[in-house]
Design a protein around this motif. Structure first.
Motif, PDB file in Angstrom:
ATOM      1  N   ILE B 154       0.853  -1.194   0.000  1.00  0.00           N
ATOM      2  CA  ILE B 154       0.000   0.000   0.000  1.00  0.00           C
ATOM      3  C   ILE B 154       0.887   1.242   0.000  1.00  0.00           C
ATOM      4  CG2 ILE B 154      -1.749   1.271   1.323  1.00  0.00           C
ATOM      5  CD1 ILE B 154      -2.176  -1.559   2.809  1.00  0.00           C
ATOM      6  N   VAL B 155       0.561   2.215  -0.839  1.00  0.00           N
ATOM      7  CA  VAL B 155       1.280   3.494  -0.843  1.00  0.00           C
ATOM      8  C   VAL B 155       0.431   4.512  -0.087  1.00  0.00           C
ATOM      9  CG1 VAL B 155       2.278   5.325  -2.263  1.00  0.00           C
ATOM     10  CG2 VAL B 155       2.336   2.934  -3.063  1.00  0.00           C
ATOM     11  N   ALA B 156       1.042   5.133   0.924  1.00  0.00           N
ATOM     12  CA  ALA B 156       0.298   6.108   1.722  1.00  0.00           C
ATOM     13  C   ALA B 156       1.133   7.382   1.856  1.00  0.00           C
ATOM     14  CB  ALA B 156      -0.017   5.530   3.104  1.00  0.00           C
ATOM     15  N   VAL B 157       0.461   8.493   2.118  1.00  0.00           N
ATOM     16  CA  VAL B 157       1.167   9.772   2.280  1.00  0.00           C
ATOM     17  C   VAL B 157       0.728  10.406   3.609  1.00  0.00           C
ATOM     18  CG1 VAL B 157       1.460  10.175  -0.189  1.00  0.00           C
ATOM     19  CG2 VAL B 157      -0.597  11.025   0.951  1.00  0.00           C
ATOM     20  N   SER B 158       1.631  11.243   4.139  1.00  0.00           N
ATOM     21  CA  SER B 158       1.422  11.768   5.487  1.00  0.00           C
ATOM     22  C   SER B 158       0.551  13.020   5.532  1.00  0.00           C
ATOM     23  CB  SER B 158       2.774  12.082   6.121  1.00  0.00           C
ATOM     24  OG  SER B 158       3.443  13.070   5.349  1.00  0.00           O
ATOM     25  N   GLY B 159       0.148  13.550   4.382  1.00  0.00           N
ATOM     26  CA  GLY B 159      -0.642  14.780   4.409  1.00  0.00           C
ATOM     27  C   GLY B 159      -1.274  15.047   3.071  1.00  0.00           C
ATOM     28  N   SER B 160      -1.832  16.235   2.926  1.00  0.00           N
ATOM     29  CA  SER B 160      -2.437  16.599   1.653  1.00  0.00           C
ATOM     30  C   SER B 160      -1.515  17.586   0.933  1.00  0.00           C
ATOM     31  CB  SER B 160      -3.821  17.195   1.880  1.00  0.00           C
ATOM     32  OG  SER B 160      -3.714  18.324   2.716  1.00  0.00           O
ATOM     33  N   PHE B 161      -1.735  17.740  -0.365  1.00  0.00           N
ATOM     34  CA  PHE B 161      -0.784  18.422  -1.221  1.00  0.00           C
ATOM     35  C   PHE B 161      -1.405  19.617  -1.939  1.00  0.00           C
ATOM     36  CE2 PHE B 161       0.741  14.248  -0.387  1.00  0.00           C
ATOM     37  CZ  PHE B 161       2.111  14.409  -0.257  1.00  0.00           C
ATOM     38  N   GLU B 266       6.169  16.379   3.333  1.00  0.00           N
ATOM     39  CA  GLU B 266       5.438  15.186   3.711  1.00  0.00           C
ATOM     40  C   GLU B 266       6.285  13.961   3.379  1.00  0.00           C
ATOM     41  OE1 GLU B 266       2.798  15.449   5.389  1.00  0.00           O
ATOM     42  OE2 GLU B 266       2.235  17.533   5.044  1.00  0.00           O
ATOM     43  N   VAL B 267       5.784  12.799   3.758  1.00  0.00           N
ATOM     44  CA  VAL B 267       6.501  11.548   3.528  1.00  0.00           C
ATOM     45  C   VAL B 267       5.583  10.571   2.803  1.00  0.00           C
ATOM     46  CG1 VAL B 267       7.693   9.600   4.643  1.00  0.00           C
ATOM     47  CG2 VAL B 267       7.873  11.899   5.627  1.00  0.00           C
ATOM     48  N   VAL B 268       6.153   9.859   1.824  1.00  0.00           N
ATOM     49  CA  VAL B 268       5.469   8.719   1.209  1.00  0.00           C
ATOM     50  C   VAL B 268       5.930   7.459   1.948  1.00  0.00           C
ATOM     51  CG1 VAL B 268       5.231   7.300  -0.868  1.00  0.00           C
ATOM     52  CG2 VAL B 268       5.395   9.796  -1.073  1.00  0.00           C
ATOM     53  N   VAL B 269       5.000   6.682   2.476  1.00  0.00           N
ATOM     54  CA  VAL B 269       5.367   5.420   3.116  1.00  0.00           C
ATOM     55  C   VAL B 269       4.714   4.266   2.358  1.00  0.00           C
ATOM     56  CG1 VAL B 269       5.883   6.194   5.469  1.00  0.00           C
ATOM     57  CG2 VAL B 269       3.509   5.796   4.818  1.00  0.00           C
ATOM     58  N   VAL B 270       5.488   3.204   2.209  1.00  0.00           N
ATOM     59  CA  VAL B 270       4.999   2.018   1.502  1.00  0.00           C
ATOM     60  C   VAL B 270       4.837   0.909   2.539  1.00  0.00           C
ATOM     61  CG1 VAL B 270       5.508   0.343  -0.300  1.00  0.00           C
ATOM     62  CG2 VAL B 270       6.142   2.746  -0.612  1.00  0.00           C
ATOM     63  N   ILE B 271       3.594   0.448   2.675  1.00  0.00           N
ATOM     64  CA  ILE B 271       3.217  -0.419   3.788  1.00  0.00           C
ATOM     65  C   ILE B 271       2.861  -1.817   3.290  1.00  0.00           C
ATOM     66  CG2 ILE B 271       1.539  -0.659   5.683  1.00  0.00           C
ATOM     67  CD1 ILE B 271       3.240   1.808   6.016  1.00  0.00           C
ATOM     68  N   ASP B 272       3.300  -2.808   4.021  1.00  0.00           N
ATOM     69  CA  ASP B 272       2.950  -4.199   3.733  1.00  0.00           C
ATOM     70  C   ASP B 272       1.426  -4.337   3.663  1.00  0.00           C
ATOM     71  OD1 ASP B 272       4.485  -7.195   4.383  1.00  0.00           O
ATOM     72  OD2 ASP B 272       2.280  -7.082   4.339  1.00  0.00           O
ATOM     73  N   GLU B 273       0.950  -5.092   2.676  1.00  0.00           N
ATOM     74  CA  GLU B 273      -0.507  -5.159   2.488  1.00  0.00           C
ATOM     75  C   GLU B 273      -1.213  -5.839   3.658  1.00  0.00           C
ATOM     76  OE1 GLU B 273      -1.694  -7.593  -0.912  1.00  0.00           O
ATOM     77  OE2 GLU B 273       0.246  -8.616  -0.829  1.00  0.00           O
ATOM     78  N   ALA B 274      -0.456  -6.575   4.477  1.00  0.00           N
ATOM     79  CA  ALA B 274      -1.070  -7.228   5.644  1.00  0.00           C
ATOM     80  C   ALA B 274      -1.224  -6.274   6.828  1.00  0.00           C
ATOM     81  CB  ALA B 274      -0.212  -8.429   6.061  1.00  0.00           C
ATOM     82  N   CYS B 275      -0.673  -5.056   6.699  1.00  0.00           N
ATOM     83  CA  CYS B 275      -0.701  -4.089   7.808  1.00  0.00           C
ATOM     84  C   CYS B 275      -1.702  -2.969   7.521  1.00  0.00           C
ATOM     85  CB  CYS B 275       0.672  -3.448   8.001  1.00  0.00           C
ATOM     86  SG  CYS B 275       1.998  -4.612   8.376  1.00  0.00           S
ATOM     87  N   LYS B 280      -3.104   8.342  10.610  1.00  0.00           N
ATOM     88  CA  LYS B 280      -3.227   9.702  10.075  1.00  0.00           C
ATOM     89  C   LYS B 280      -2.785   9.825   8.611  1.00  0.00           C
ATOM     90  CE  LYS B 280      -2.028  13.148  12.950  1.00  0.00           C
ATOM     91  NZ  LYS B 280      -1.103  13.814  13.916  1.00  0.00           N
ATOM     92  N   THR B 281      -2.326   8.722   8.015  1.00  0.00           N
ATOM     93  CA  THR B 281      -1.918   8.805   6.607  1.00  0.00           C
ATOM     94  C   THR B 281      -3.130   8.602   5.695  1.00  0.00           C
ATOM     95  OG1 THR B 281      -1.390   6.441   6.505  1.00  0.00           O
ATOM     96  CG2 THR B 281       0.421   7.949   7.018  1.00  0.00           C
ATOM     97  N   HIS B 282      -2.949   8.959   4.434  1.00  0.00           N
ATOM     98  CA  HIS B 282      -3.946   8.697   3.399  1.00  0.00           C
ATOM     99  C   HIS B 282      -3.376   7.630   2.462  1.00  0.00           C
ATOM    100  CE1 HIS B 282      -5.766  12.699   4.301  1.00  0.00           C
ATOM    101  NE2 HIS B 282      -4.513  12.990   4.566  1.00  0.00           N
ATOM    102  N   ALA B 283      -4.108   6.538   2.272  1.00  0.00           N
ATOM    103  CA  ALA B 283      -3.688   5.557   1.267  1.00  0.00           C
ATOM    104  C   ALA B 283      -3.972   6.159  -0.106  1.00  0.00           C
ATOM    105  CB  ALA B 283      -4.451   4.250   1.460  1.00  0.00           C
ATOM    106  N   VAL B 284      -2.985   6.151  -0.975  1.00  0.00           N
ATOM    107  CA  VAL B 284      -3.167   6.792  -2.282  1.00  0.00           C
ATOM    108  C   VAL B 284      -3.046   5.823  -3.445  1.00  0.00           C
ATOM    109  CG1 VAL B 284      -2.447   9.087  -1.514  1.00  0.00           C
ATOM    110  CG2 VAL B 284      -0.723   7.489  -2.402  1.00  0.00           C
ATOM    111  N   GLY B 285      -2.558   4.602  -3.181  1.00  0.00           N
ATOM    112  CA  GLY B 285      -2.414   3.686  -4.297  1.00  0.00           C
ATOM    113  C   GLY B 285      -1.729   2.405  -3.884  1.00  0.00           C
ATOM    114  N   ARG B 286      -1.259   1.681  -4.899  1.00  0.00           N
ATOM    115  CA  ARG B 286      -0.681   0.366  -4.714  1.00  0.00           C
ATOM    116  C   ARG B 286       0.632   0.240  -5.468  1.00  0.00           C
ATOM    117  NH1 ARG B 286      -2.744  -3.727  -1.178  1.00  0.00           N
ATOM    118  NH2 ARG B 286      -4.907  -3.150  -0.801  1.00  0.00           N
ATOM    119  N   VAL B 287       1.453  -0.684  -5.012  1.00  0.00           N
ATOM    120  CA  VAL B 287       2.662  -1.052  -5.735  1.00  0.00           C
ATOM    121  C   VAL B 287       2.340  -2.232  -6.642  1.00  0.00           C
ATOM    122  CG1 VAL B 287       5.037  -1.880  -5.520  1.00  0.00           C
ATOM    123  CG2 VAL B 287       4.110  -0.251  -3.836  1.00  0.00           C
ATOM    124  N   GLU B 288       2.798  -2.153  -7.898  1.00  0.00           N
ATOM    125  CA  GLU B 288       2.623  -3.270  -8.829  1.00  0.00           C
ATOM    126  C   GLU B 288       3.963  -3.626  -9.456  1.00  0.00           C
ATOM    127  OE1 GLU B 288      -0.378  -2.403 -11.736  1.00  0.00           O
ATOM    128  OE2 GLU B 288      -1.956  -2.078 -10.219  1.00  0.00           O
TER     129      GLU B 288
END
Lengths: 314, 314
Positions: B154-161, B266-275, B280-288
């Protein structure tokens, strides 16, 4: 309140009120920043310059990077910290040749390697001026402060002096350095007395205080004496043989070259009188009660390089 | 090989050959320098700028210092490191008023405090240009690299842009920011998502990769995708309400503001799909599998701020 009127040291006194301590014996106003971490201390330093004001005619871009890296690591070594990693930030003009920037980076990298540290990365900036800043981080189990010198202590230095003072004279007077390789080396690719760290690890109760001498020996001794609330009385200052010969040839006082040179990356260490100073150092004097710096009974003036005042280099 | 032709990223690729790794998962070319130390890692960063190129008309000297400090700490926070100490090096003209320098130092000090770090000291330099560099050191038990994103994450970001992109537009067009306080704040005294560090400590196996977005969201996503050898597919990007209103008023595409702003800490964080991503982050997309950055099926161009090329800000 022009910087050119208050000068660098005057300005530093103003800034000191904003700098914060961390419970480390190396505190605000000392050579480097210091943070307690895991039974030891992380030391941080940043040092840089405007290239147009510090690059000597015989310096290469490699030297520009090398000297900035050494200047930044010098404060760590003086605090008994082993340099571990460096990062550089540089300003260059958009129409500059990328090759000169790469040469400067290579100089930083090689100076880091020579002193056991790694160049970890950096930043480049578009600018009207060319500048370089190097951040250095190091580790120490027992950092050594400026304050800490006590009456009776031995004052020792890690090397001999005068080459850089001669170099700045050569620059002002347009002297060709072909026959003065030591002067050229000292003002192009100086190296640091890393061997002090071995003593610092084995005998660290013996070192009461230390300071790097990159602003010149006289001013550094004054700063250490002020921070410790003591007087330093010199008996002798080791002057490099080539600086002596240079002084003789050009009718200069070699002691003046040694005291007021600057950019000499040696360390002053103040040693408990019950200890032997590190074997490669030269004992130059003693700590007494009082204030100021003396050669025998003669006061040594503080003068040295000041970024914002007129200085002896210009 | 003019810098203006190869550009900042082109130049960085040249420099990368000189940068050295230390056995830390955050290696050469990542956001910050990293060194193993005592069962953990010390992270070092340096960031700065030529003030004449980065100070906006509504910025104070305090903001100049604040922004440089935040820019330097931002890379540490993105690597899951807590900022501990800062040092600043600045170039000023001899005839500059010392008060502007003090204001800049105060900005650095307050930005450090706001983020739990200490201003430990610094260096001032006489220069033709005015510049500021801030070195920041931090500590992490488990730093997070750029590379590490895996398909399914999961790709998430720490704020809005979008606020800083709007701010740069306002600067170019001379828009008065009186009715746009969010834009003014974001381009004057930004703050960092320190709360990410709590998640990073508790759930650190869940974070596979991260990058700070100070060069703009689009370019940062591209750099993360390249470093990890994956494709990032966005479903949505959170756009700040005030940036949306601003875009509407001035006929701009809000997504463009959000993707190509820059100096958005802000920070982009990439999170394991099981987590679960940090709350407070916003999920914005997926890794493929694959490469590049897409919004649905539409490729997102890499463009962003480049120090040495012409950029959208000028």
């Amino acid at each position: 309140l022009r910087l050119s009127r208050i000068g660098e040291y005057g300005f530093h006194r103003l800034v000191l009120g904003l700098v914060e301590g961390s419970g480390c014996i190396v505190g605000p106003g000392d050579d480097a920043g210091c943070l307690p971490l895991n039974n030891g201390f992380v030391l941080l330093n940043i040092d840089g310059y405007d290239v147009s004001r510090a690059m000597l005619p015989w310096n290469t871009w490699y030297d520009v990077g090398w000297k900035a890296a050494v200047a930044s690591m010098s404060d760590l070594v003086a605090k008994n910290a082993r340099p571990l990693g460096l990062m550089a930030s540089m300003g260059f003009r958009p129409d500059d040749d990328g090759m000169i920037v790469l040469e400067a980076v290579r100089g930083v990298r090689d100076a880091a390697r020579r002193h056991g540290a790694l160049l970890l990365g950096g930043d480049t900036n578009s600018s009207e001026a060319r500048w370089i800043d190097v951040a250095a981080v190091g580790y120490s189990r027992r950092p050594v402060p400026r304050r800490g010198a006590r009456p009776g202590d031995i004052v020792a230095v890690s090397g001999s002096f005068g080459l850089t003072g001669a170099g700045f004279h050569a620059y002002r007077e347009g002297v060709d350095l072909g026959e003065w390789p030591g002067i050229r080396e000292a003002t192009s690719r100086p190296s640091l007395p890393l061997w002090l760290l071995d003593y610092g690890e084995r005998m660290n109760e013996c070192i009461h205080a230390a300071i790097d001498v990159s602003d010149g020996l006289a001013v550094s001794l004054h700063l250490l004496a002020e921070a410790s609330g003591v007087r330093i009385v010199l008996e002798d200052v080791p002057i490099h043989q080539e600086a002596r010969l240079y002084a003789e040839k050009y009718g200069l006082d070699p002691l003046q070259l040694a005291l007021y040179g600057g950019e000499e990356y040696e360390v002053v260490v103040v040693i408990d009188e019950a200890c032997s100073p590190p074997s490669k150092t030269h004992a130059v004097g003693r700590v007494e009660e009082g204030g100021g710096v003396y050669m025998g009974s003669k006061p040594i003036e503080k003068g040295g390089w000041d970024q914002f005042l007129s200085s002896q280099r210009e």
